[in-house]
Design a protein around this motif. Structure first.
Motif, PDB file in Angstrom:
ATOM      1  N   UNK A  52       0.858  -1.179   0.000  1.00  0.00           N
ATOM      2  CA  UNK A  52       0.000   0.000   0.000  1.00  0.00           C
ATOM      3  C   UNK A  52       0.900   1.237   0.000  1.00  0.00           C
ATOM      4  N   UNK A  53       0.444   2.338  -0.588  1.00  0.00           N
ATOM      5  CA  UNK A  53       1.287   3.531  -0.670  1.00  0.00           C
ATOM      6  C   UNK A  53       1.782   4.040   0.688  1.00  0.00           C
ATOM      7  N   UNK A  54       0.958   3.915   1.711  1.00  0.00           N
ATOM      8  CA  UNK A  54       1.325   4.427   3.035  1.00  0.00           C
ATOM      9  C   UNK A  54       1.720   3.310   4.001  1.00  0.00           C
ATOM     10  N   UNK A  55       2.073   2.160   3.455  1.00  0.00           N
ATOM     11  CA  UNK A  55       2.350   1.008   4.310  1.00  0.00           C
ATOM     12  C   UNK A  55       3.785   1.015   4.823  1.00  0.00           C
ATOM     13  N   UNK A  56       3.934   0.465   6.002  1.00  0.00           N
ATOM     14  CA  UNK A  56       5.260   0.171   6.552  1.00  0.00           C
ATOM     15  C   UNK A  56       5.086  -1.017   7.471  1.00  0.00           C
ATOM     16  N   UNK A  57       5.540  -2.137   7.031  1.00  0.00           N
ATOM     17  CA  UNK A  57       5.441  -3.367   7.806  1.00  0.00           C
ATOM     18  C   UNK A  57       6.851  -3.898   8.002  1.00  0.00           C
ATOM     19  N   UNK A  58       7.487  -3.549   9.132  1.00  0.00           N
ATOM     20  CA  UNK A  58       8.870  -3.954   9.340  1.00  0.00           C
ATOM     21  C   UNK A  58       8.998  -5.472   9.400  1.00  0.00           C
ATOM     22  N   UNK A  59       9.926  -5.996   8.601  1.00  0.00           N
ATOM     23  CA  UNK A  59      10.099  -7.437   8.525  1.00  0.00           C
ATOM     24  C   UNK A  59      11.476  -7.752   7.952  1.00  0.00           C
ATOM     25  N   UNK A  60      11.829  -9.014   8.023  1.00  0.00           N
ATOM     26  CA  UNK A  60      13.071  -9.511   7.423  1.00  0.00           C
ATOM     27  C   UNK A  60      12.905 -10.987   7.130  1.00  0.00           C
ATOM     28  N   UNK A  61      13.858 -11.505   6.387  1.00  0.00           N
ATOM     29  CA  UNK A  61      13.861 -12.932   6.075  1.00  0.00           C
ATOM     30  C   UNK A  61      14.843 -13.644   6.995  1.00  0.00           C
ATOM     31  N   UNK A  62      14.495 -14.839   7.408  1.00  0.00           N
ATOM     32  CA  UNK A  62      15.393 -15.656   8.225  1.00  0.00           C
ATOM     33  C   UNK A  62      16.699 -15.847   7.470  1.00  0.00           C
TER      34      UNK A  62
END
Length: 146
Positions: A52-62
């Protein structure tokens, strides 16, 4: 322990998964996202940054380091290196290791409905396991069907 079965019919995983992840994070939880395929994990990694344009979902890959610090971790196996108590199984393949979490989200499409039914039946007699089945109505909204 609660297992939510999400039958993807009208909404693809790429739209359903961020909604679940956002809710988990908003509640102060951490999420482990499990997919066996490297390709699917790479796709989701890119998608979670831009869904989404205003999205921020902090994540990473193992395997990228600092797994313990990640609120959302993409992994090939059900191993919560980030201390997650919530797990999303996104490749349609149920894993009993998910029962060690507080809540599991099992996503599957029509190609994996047979496996999902077997998992549903297999969990029926498990003590302490609450199962819920979610399907989409004609408007595309999720409704609890069982």
């Amino acid at each position: 322990m609660q297992v939510d079965f999400y039958h993807l019919t009208a909404t693809p995983l790429e739209r359903a998964l961020p909604q679940i992840a956002e809710r988990v994070l908003a509640g102060g939880g951490r999420l482990l996202i499990v997919a066996a395929s490297d390709e699917q994990r790479r796709h989701l990694d890119r998608w979670l940054w831009s869904y989404a344009p205003d999205s921020f979902l902090p994540h990473a890959a193992a395997g990228e380091g600092d797994e313990a610090e990640q609120p959302v971790l993409l992994a090939p196996q059900v191993e919560p290196a980030n201390g997650a108590r919530f797990v999303a199984i996104v490749d349609g393949e149920w894993r009993d290791a998910a029962l060690a979490f507080d809540r599991a989200f099992h996503f599957f499409d029509d190609d994996r409905i047979r496996e999902a039914r077997l998992a549903w039946k297999g969990l029926a007699d498990r003590e302490g396991v609450e199962r819920r089945y979610w399907k989409q109505n004609d408007a595309g909204r999720w409704e609890q069907a069982a």
